[in-house]
Every structure is written in structure tokens, then in C-alpha cells.
Design a protein around this motif. Structure first.
Motif, mmCIF file in Angstrom:
data_model
loop_
_atom_site.group_PDB
_atom_site.id
_atom_site.type_symbol
_atom_site.label_atom_id
_atom_site.label_comp_id
_atom_site.label_asym_id
_atom_site.label_seq_id
_atom_site.Cartn_x
_atom_site.Cartn_y
_atom_site.Cartn_z
ATOM 1 N N THR A 69 -0.196 6.352 -10.066
ATOM 2 C CA THR A 69 0.768 5.293 -10.338
ATOM 3 C C THR A 69 1.294 5.409 -11.769
ATOM 4 O O THR A 69 0.728 6.136 -12.588
ATOM 5 C CB THR A 69 0.127 3.896 -10.188
ATOM 6 O OG1 THR A 69 -0.938 3.767 -11.137
ATOM 7 C CG2 THR A 69 -0.412 3.675 -8.779
ATOM 8 N N CYS A 70 2.356 4.681 -12.065
ATOM 9 C CA CYS A 70 2.808 4.524 -13.443
ATOM 10 C C CYS A 70 3.640 3.255 -13.526
ATOM 11 O O CYS A 70 3.989 2.654 -12.494
ATOM 12 C CB CYS A 70 3.604 5.741 -13.932
ATOM 13 S SG CYS A 70 5.310 5.815 -13.360
ATOM 14 N N GLU A 71 3.935 2.846 -14.731
ATOM 15 C CA GLU A 71 4.745 1.645 -14.915
ATOM 16 C C GLU A 71 5.985 1.988 -15.719
ATOM 17 O O GLU A 71 5.914 2.697 -16.718
ATOM 18 C CB GLU A 71 3.953 0.554 -15.641
ATOM 19 C CG GLU A 71 4.714 -0.759 -15.759
ATOM 20 C CD GLU A 71 3.892 -1.852 -16.417
ATOM 21 O OE1 GLU A 71 3.978 -2.000 -17.651
ATOM 22 O OE2 GLU A 71 3.139 -2.544 -15.686
ATOM 23 N N ALA A 126 6.497 -1.345 -11.166
ATOM 24 C CA ALA A 126 5.304 -0.566 -10.864
ATOM 25 C C ALA A 126 5.671 0.518 -9.855
ATOM 26 O O ALA A 126 6.148 0.225 -8.756
ATOM 27 C CB ALA A 126 4.211 -1.465 -10.301
ATOM 28 N N LEU A 127 5.479 1.774 -10.236
ATOM 29 C CA LEU A 127 5.776 2.903 -9.363
ATOM 30 C C LEU A 127 4.480 3.492 -8.844
ATOM 31 O O LEU A 127 3.505 3.625 -9.588
ATOM 32 C CB LEU A 127 6.569 3.972 -10.118
ATOM 33 C CG LEU A 127 7.898 3.542 -10.748
ATOM 34 C CD1 LEU A 127 8.556 4.730 -11.440
ATOM 35 C CD2 LEU A 127 8.834 2.934 -9.719
ATOM 36 N N SER A 128 4.481 3.872 -7.584
ATOM 37 C CA SER A 128 3.283 4.447 -6.981
ATOM 38 C C SER A 128 3.602 5.778 -6.319
ATOM 39 O O SER A 128 4.753 6.248 -6.337
ATOM 40 C CB SER A 128 2.669 3.467 -5.972
ATOM 41 O OG SER A 128 3.606 3.116 -4.976
ATOM 42 N N TYR A 129 2.576 6.373 -5.743
ATOM 43 C CA TYR A 129 2.639 7.708 -5.140
ATOM 44 C C TYR A 129 3.913 7.910 -4.329
ATOM 45 O O TYR A 129 4.199 7.186 -3.397
ATOM 46 C CB TYR A 129 1.406 7.869 -4.252
ATOM 47 C CG TYR A 129 1.326 9.136 -3.435
ATOM 48 C CD1 TYR A 129 1.456 10.380 -4.030
ATOM 49 C CD2 TYR A 129 1.094 9.076 -2.062
ATOM 50 C CE1 TYR A 129 1.356 11.542 -3.283
ATOM 51 C CE2 TYR A 129 0.983 10.234 -1.299
ATOM 52 C CZ TYR A 129 1.120 11.459 -1.915
ATOM 53 O OH TYR A 129 1.033 12.602 -1.174
ATOM 54 N N SER A 143 -3.125 9.904 -13.467
ATOM 55 C CA SER A 143 -1.957 10.044 -12.592
ATOM 56 C C SER A 143 -1.074 11.201 -13.053
ATOM 57 O O SER A 143 -1.008 11.519 -14.242
ATOM 58 C CB SER A 143 -1.136 8.747 -12.582
ATOM 59 O OG SER A 143 -1.889 7.673 -12.053
ATOM 60 N N HIS A 156 11.476 5.172 -2.369
ATOM 61 C CA HIS A 156 10.053 5.179 -2.014
ATOM 62 C C HIS A 156 9.831 6.266 -0.949
ATOM 63 O O HIS A 156 10.110 6.065 0.227
ATOM 64 C CB HIS A 156 9.625 3.809 -1.478
ATOM 65 C CG HIS A 156 9.899 2.676 -2.426
ATOM 66 N ND1 HIS A 156 9.172 2.487 -3.577
ATOM 67 C CD2 HIS A 156 10.838 1.689 -2.397
ATOM 68 C CE1 HIS A 156 9.630 1.422 -4.217
ATOM 69 N NE2 HIS A 156 10.645 0.929 -3.529
ATOM 70 N N ASP A 185 7.053 7.633 -5.354
ATOM 71 C CA ASP A 185 8.246 6.925 -5.820
ATOM 72 C C ASP A 185 9.083 7.810 -6.745
ATOM 73 O O ASP A 185 8.546 8.554 -7.575
ATOM 74 C CB ASP A 185 7.870 5.643 -6.559
ATOM 75 C CG ASP A 185 7.428 4.534 -5.620
ATOM 76 O OD1 ASP A 185 7.561 4.708 -4.395
ATOM 77 O OD2 ASP A 185 6.943 3.501 -6.121
ATOM 78 N N VAL A 233 6.523 10.162 -9.157
ATOM 79 C CA VAL A 233 5.075 9.963 -9.181
ATOM 80 C C VAL A 233 4.454 10.909 -8.155
ATOM 81 O O VAL A 233 4.450 10.634 -6.954
ATOM 82 C CB VAL A 233 4.687 8.503 -8.884
ATOM 83 C CG1 VAL A 233 3.168 8.322 -9.009
ATOM 84 C CG2 VAL A 233 5.412 7.551 -9.836
#
Length: 348
Positions: A105-107, A116-119, A139, A185, A121, A101
């Protein structure tokens, strides 16, 4: 396109994303979806490999290496930007996939579980695992695809070092019971962000030695992940204990592949040979002989590609008593002789 320009270009919608965004909004209402499908240019859909679940044959039963890789080229790693608004299709593939990412974000849905993945990850999904990726906003997510059949050739030295990431790869190469995923992360780590973007830039430009440059950069990213984020990783907890045992067995075979015997492994881990044989079979789905043969052939491929050693010398180095037997085993599994493999100069 130069590297600095790419930083802004990645935020622009490409042609496929414009198609998927239109498709995404059309799917919100039955009548608009029917109209969208009726007006589709099917020739373009098939030529560009666009994924439309309502058209069944646009979705392969699984994504083979050949769907993304040019099988006539040596490249074994590709980095691409995930198409925003593309349908979240649950699928499996024959390669390892690294999802990063870059922004937003993305799922991920992996084996039916949502993540849930964020900046920053990074999620790595091995071959054969059913999963999907959802990105329905602005994103930016990158996908790095790594061919399973050649991963050990590329990262031979890395995989021989004991760490959680090499254990993850080894278990999923040799074992039928590997982890479904591993997540790091990394937040705003600049070096990792720059590394992934650089791999994407090389994949786009395909300049001289582009595939080697991607391999070297990915090695750097792996090193940073292990150095800085190994303690905060996420892996399925129910397999972590088994991973330690699998890795120890596989690691010993890796380190001693040219001379190792089942009796030596049993002595090393204080088991009987019979129990060691059953343990290897239960954790990998393969016999000791099959695992050892696979490791030796992978090492042979590296030596054939990267050295000028004779076939006889290579056979001796990897543990075969006769050159003839090595050639016969190699041909059986690779469908060509060692000399033909070296002459073609391709990665199988």
C-alpha cells in the motif's frame, strides 16, 4: 540483470533506501535527528540528490524534467522504483507521473486531500499539482514519469481516440483547469503488473531501443486500463462535467487541425463564433489560434522525426499556406528551424 531475477531484486533495499530508513527512524526523536544531521556526508547528499527537508537546498522548488531526464537523450519516459522511507515531500513537477502499487500500500496526498492506494492501484498526477507519496514499509511502488512536452508526440494516435484517459491527458496539456488526478483500481491484473515491471527493467538496462520499448508497453497498459477499468475510475467529481465539454472541443480541433476554423467549430457545436471563442479561452486559458498552433507544431514534430517528408510538404499537411510562415512559427516556438530539429534527432 535479467527480467526474472528482477522480480526478487526489487524487494531488496538499495543504498538510498538504507539511508532514508536510517533517516526515518532518526526523525522519531529530536536528539537522534540532531545526531544524524551532524554526521551527514553532505557531499554524498548532493551528489546522489538525496532529499533532506532539514537541508533546504536539497529540495527543489519544483521538480523539472532535467532533475530526472537526460536532456541530451531522446527518452521521454522513465520508470523507477519509489524509494521506501524517503520523506513525503509535498511537491509539484513539470511532467506527468504515474504511480503504481506493485505490492502493498501507499498514501498519496493530492492538493491537500489524502488517498489510500493499495495493491494494483494506478494514480496519474499531471504537471503543476502539489502532491506527496508516503511509503514507510516494505511495499513496492513504481513511478513512471512522462514528459508533458513530448507526450502528444509519443501517443498521438491514442490521444485522438475519445476515452476518459485521453480526455484527462488532453485537458491537462491544453487546459488550465484539468483534473488533479485519475485513479484506476486494477487489483491483481497480471498483464498490467508485468507491463510496469518490464518498463522498469528496460529503464534499468537501457538496451537498444529501450525508450521505444517503454513507449509501446505503456501504450499497452493504457489500452488495458481503458478496456477493463474505465467504469471504475476515480476522478475529482467537480470537474467531470466540464471535462466532457473540454474534450469535445479539443478533440474536434485534433481531428481537423489542418483545416479547422473557429466558424466550423461554432457550427459543429451550435454556438456562435464569439461564444465558442470565449468557451475555448475559459476552459483552456488559451485562444483558439494558440491551441491550433500548438496542435499543428506537435504534429509537425512527429512528421519531422518519423517521416522523410520535405519541410514544404509538412507545412502543407499541417495547414500552413506557405513554407516560410511555417518555418518562422516553428523557429519562434522551438528555437530552431524544422531542418535543425530533424537533424538533431532529439525530442524537445
Amino acid at each position: 540483470m535479467d527480467y526474472e531475477t528482477l522480480k526478487s531484486e526489487i524487494y531488496k533495499l538499495n543504498e538510498e533506501e538504507m539511508f532514508y530508513r536510517k533517516y526515518y527512524y532518526a526523525r522519531q526523536q529530536k536528539y537522534s535527528l540532531e545526531k544524524f544531521l551532524a554526521e551527514l556526508d553532505l557531499k554524498t547528499v548532493y551528489e546522489k540528490h538525496l532529499l533532506v527537508p532539514e537541508i533546504a537546498d536539497t529540495i527543489p522548488p519544483r521538480f523539472e524534467d532535467s532533475f530526472f531526464f537526460d536532456m541530451n537523450q531522446k527518452a521521454s519516459i522513465l520508470t523507477m522504483r519509489h524509494n521506501r522511507y524517503s520523506p513525503a515531500i509535498t511537491h509539484e513537477h513539470t511532467f506527468f507521473e504515474l504511480i503504481y502499487v506493485y505490492d502493498g500500500t501507499c498514501e498519496q496526498s493530492i492538493s491537500g486531500n489524502r488517498h489510500a492506494l493499495s495493491y494494483g492501484d494506478i494514480c496519474i498526477v499531471p504537471p503543476g499539482i502539489r502532491h506527496s507519496v508516503s511509503v514507510f514499509d516494505d511495499s513496492i511502488v513504481f513511478n513512471c514519469l512522462i514528459r508533458k512536452s513530448t507526450l502528444h508526440n509519443i501517443f498521438f494516435n491514442f490521444l485522438n481516440n475519445p476515452n476518459i484517459l485521453s480526455a484527462f491527458f488532453l485537458n491537462n496539456i491544453y487546459s488550465e483547469n484539468g483534473n488533479d488526478y485519475i485513479i484506476f483500481h486494477t487489483g491483481s491484473d497480471y498483464e498490467i503488473k508485468r507491463g510496469v515491471l518490464y518498463m522498469y527493467w528496460e529503464s534499468l538496462n537501457k538496451s537498444l531501443y529501450w525508450d521505444q520499448m517503454i513507449s509501446y508497453t505503456l501504450m499497452l497498459v493504457f489500452g488495458l486500463l481503458i478496456r477493463n477499468y474505465e467504469k471504475s475510475i476515480e476522478v475529482p467529481t467537480f470537474t467531470q462535467k466540464a471535462d466532457v465539454q473540454r474534450f469535445a472541443l479539443l478533440q474536434y480541433i485534433q481531428d481537423n487541425f489542418n483545416t479547422v476554423t473557429l466558424a466550423q467549430i461554432a457550427d459543429k457545436f451550435h454556438y456562435t463564433p464569439e461564444y465558442t471563442s470565449r468557451l475555448i479561452k475559459s476552459t483552456t486559458g488559451k485562444s483558439f489560434t494558440q491551441i491550433l498552433q500548438q496542435v499543428r507544431l506537435e504534429k509537425a514534430q512527429v512528421l519531422l522525426q518519423d517521416t522523410n517528408l520535405s519541410v514544404a510538404n509538412i507545412a502543407n499537411q499541417i495547414g500552413y499556406e506557405t513554407t516560410e510562415y511555417f518555418i518562422r512559427i516553428f523557429k519562434k516556438h522551438m528555437h530552431m528551424t524544422p531542418t535543425e530539429y530533424r537533424r538533431k534527432g532529439i525530442t524537445i
